[in-house]
Scaffold this active site. Structure first.
Site, PDB file in Angstrom:
ATOM      1  N   ARG A   1      19.095  45.973  42.136  1.00 39.70           N
ATOM      2  CA  ARG A   1      20.375  45.842  41.444  1.00 39.70           C
ATOM      3  C   ARG A   1      20.591  47.036  40.531  1.00 39.70           C
ATOM      4  NH1 ARG A   1      20.470  44.087  36.664  1.00 39.70           N
ATOM      5  NH2 ARG A   1      18.834  42.517  36.933  1.00 39.70           N
TER       6      ARG A   1
ATOM      7  N   TYR B   1      48.984  46.741  44.339  1.00 39.82           N
ATOM      8  CA  TYR B   1      48.347  45.797  45.261  1.00 39.82           C
ATOM      9  C   TYR B   1      48.268  44.404  44.632  1.00 39.82           C
ATOM     10  CZ  TYR B   1      44.327  43.502  47.460  1.00 39.82           C
ATOM     11  OH  TYR B   1      43.471  42.595  48.047  1.00 39.82           O
TER      12      TYR B   1
ATOM     13  N   ASP C   1      44.294  54.552  41.996  1.00 41.61           N
ATOM     14  CA  ASP C   1      43.752  53.934  43.201  1.00 41.61           C
ATOM     15  C   ASP C   1      44.065  54.872  44.364  1.00 41.61           C
ATOM     16  OD1 ASP C   1      43.276  52.445  45.522  1.00 41.61           O
ATOM     17  OD2 ASP C   1      43.799  50.555  44.559  1.00 41.61           O
TER      18      ASP C   1
ATOM     19  N   LYS D   1      38.211  50.254  53.257  1.00 39.10           N
ATOM     20  CA  LYS D   1      39.334  50.774  54.022  1.00 39.10           C
ATOM     21  C   LYS D   1      38.957  52.092  54.717  1.00 39.10           C
ATOM     22  CE  LYS D   1      41.570  47.213  52.294  1.00 39.10           C
ATOM     23  NZ  LYS D   1      40.768  46.743  51.163  1.00 39.10           N
TER      24      LYS D   1
END
Length: 379
Positions: free
Chosen positions: A48, A101, A174, A199
């Protein structure tokens, strides 16, 4: 600095010193042997906190966006959440584009706002309205998507950076729709770049992830602290898949852009289509800005049906080669109805999208086949 495609293939990805493997190893481990208490090899203790495969990906993304540091996460929204919780406190405000978005708007309006962080949607092309909205002392973040999802508006990053910095505000961009191949917001004055790596960076519809890239090292340290403390990191296999995909990002984006440009021009002539939203078209209201700050116009195209919402739904249902599905940026072409799908969470808000809108994620198939499918779907 070497060229983009060279960095996409080589940045942070030297051959493995132990074996000579030209592809960085996949480190599927949760923990690391210590040479005595506190004797960490390479600083690794628990995956982590740090994993060599994830670190390689972060190095590559920082190079591609020309930033000082990158951090990767389990999803784009996990990245956004860490960013907003790091920089915002109760009483602060976020100014965001009026067509952001839907998932970003949901995070801000439904998760951040109950903790005392306000928000104000504004048209980022109305620079006077932006200046009025970005209040010194209280506006912590000016949030910009460019091109935006799904209306494909393009904002002038350099001008927004000047407005934000004059008020002591961070400009967050973004960059998911453009990818760093077509646009590098940090070089234009942005403070933070956000990606849904699901994406175009992933590009094959097989991995979910997110990333933050920053210009300022101190801000990077603060974000990295919460990345570890909150723990929404991407796993090593996801990081390895993204590294694989980065190597072909440039050639994929060239084909996405070429196909989308052909389709946008074709849609302009179709009698059923009322409006085509694509920044590569000279008719687009932000075409000159896009041409100035982007090296190509990307693979996303939206269009509106003259006959309204039912016609838009029929097109989505009739398409065959264009798969009816959410998400975007994969090698395969997708079609969706934002009002009822990806942006349903914005219904009834200032960010609600038109019900007659169809969004295309144009893939890298033969463009003539894609045009034939749209022709029958619109027929």
């Amino acid at each position: 600095m070497t060229g983009f495609d060279t960095r996409a293939i080589h940045a942070g990805q030297d051959p493995d010193p132990a074996t000579g493997a030209v592809i960085p190893p996949l480190h599927l481990t949760t923990t690391y042997k210590q040479d005595g208490v506190g004797g960490l090899r390479g600083g690794y203790e628990y995956s982590r906190s740090g994993n060599p495969t994830r670190d390689t990906l972060q190095t590559a993304l920082a190079s591609l966006e020309q930033g000082t540091r990158a951090m990767t996460f389990a999803s784009g929204l996990a990245a956004e959440d860490v960013l907003l919780r790091t920089v915002c406190r109760p009483g602060d405000r976020i100014v965001l584009g009026g067509d952001a978005y839907g998932g970003t708007y949901r995070l801000i309006s439904k998760v951040q706002e109950p903790w005392g962080v306000g928000h104000l949607p504004v048209d980022l092309n109305d620079l006077d309205a932006v200046r009025e909205a970005v209040a010194p002392e209280t506006t912590r973040v000016l949030w910009c998507e460019t091109p935006s999802n799904p209306l494909l508006n393009v904002s002038d990053i350099a001008v927004l950076a000047e407005i934000a910095h004059a008020a002591g505000t961070l400009l967050v961009v973004d960059n998911t729709f453009a990818s760093p191949y077509l646009q590098q917001p940090l070089t234009l004055g942005a403070d933070v770049v956000v990606h849904s790596t699901t994406k175009y960076l992933g590009g094959h519809s097989d991995v979910v992830g997110g990333a933050l890239v920053v210009a300022d090292a101190e801000l990077g340290e603060r974000l990295a602290y919460l990345q570890n403390a909150a723990g929404a990191v991407n796993g090593p296999f996801d990081a390895w898949l993204l590294l694989r995909s980065l190597k072909t990002l440039g050639v994929r984006m060239d084909r996405h852009s070429a196909n989308a440009g052909r389709i946008a021009e074709w849609l302009l002539e179709h009698p059923a289509v009322g409006d085509v939203l694509y920044p590569g078209l000279p008719q687009h209201r932000n075409h000159e800005i896009a041409a100035k700050q982007m090296s190509g116009f990307g693979g996303m195209v939206s269009f509106r049906l003259r006959a309204g919402e039912e016609a838009a739904l029929r097109v989505c249902e009739r398409a065959q080669l264009f798969t009816l599905a959410e998400s975007l940026g994969g090698v395969e072409s997708l079609i969706e109805h934002p009002h009822r799908m990806t942006h349903a969470s914005a219904a009834g808000s200032p960010l609600e999208v038109p019900a007659d809108l169809v969004r295309l994620s144009v893939g890298i198939e033969d463009v003539d086949d894609l045009l034939a499918d749209l022709d029958q779907a619109l027929g």
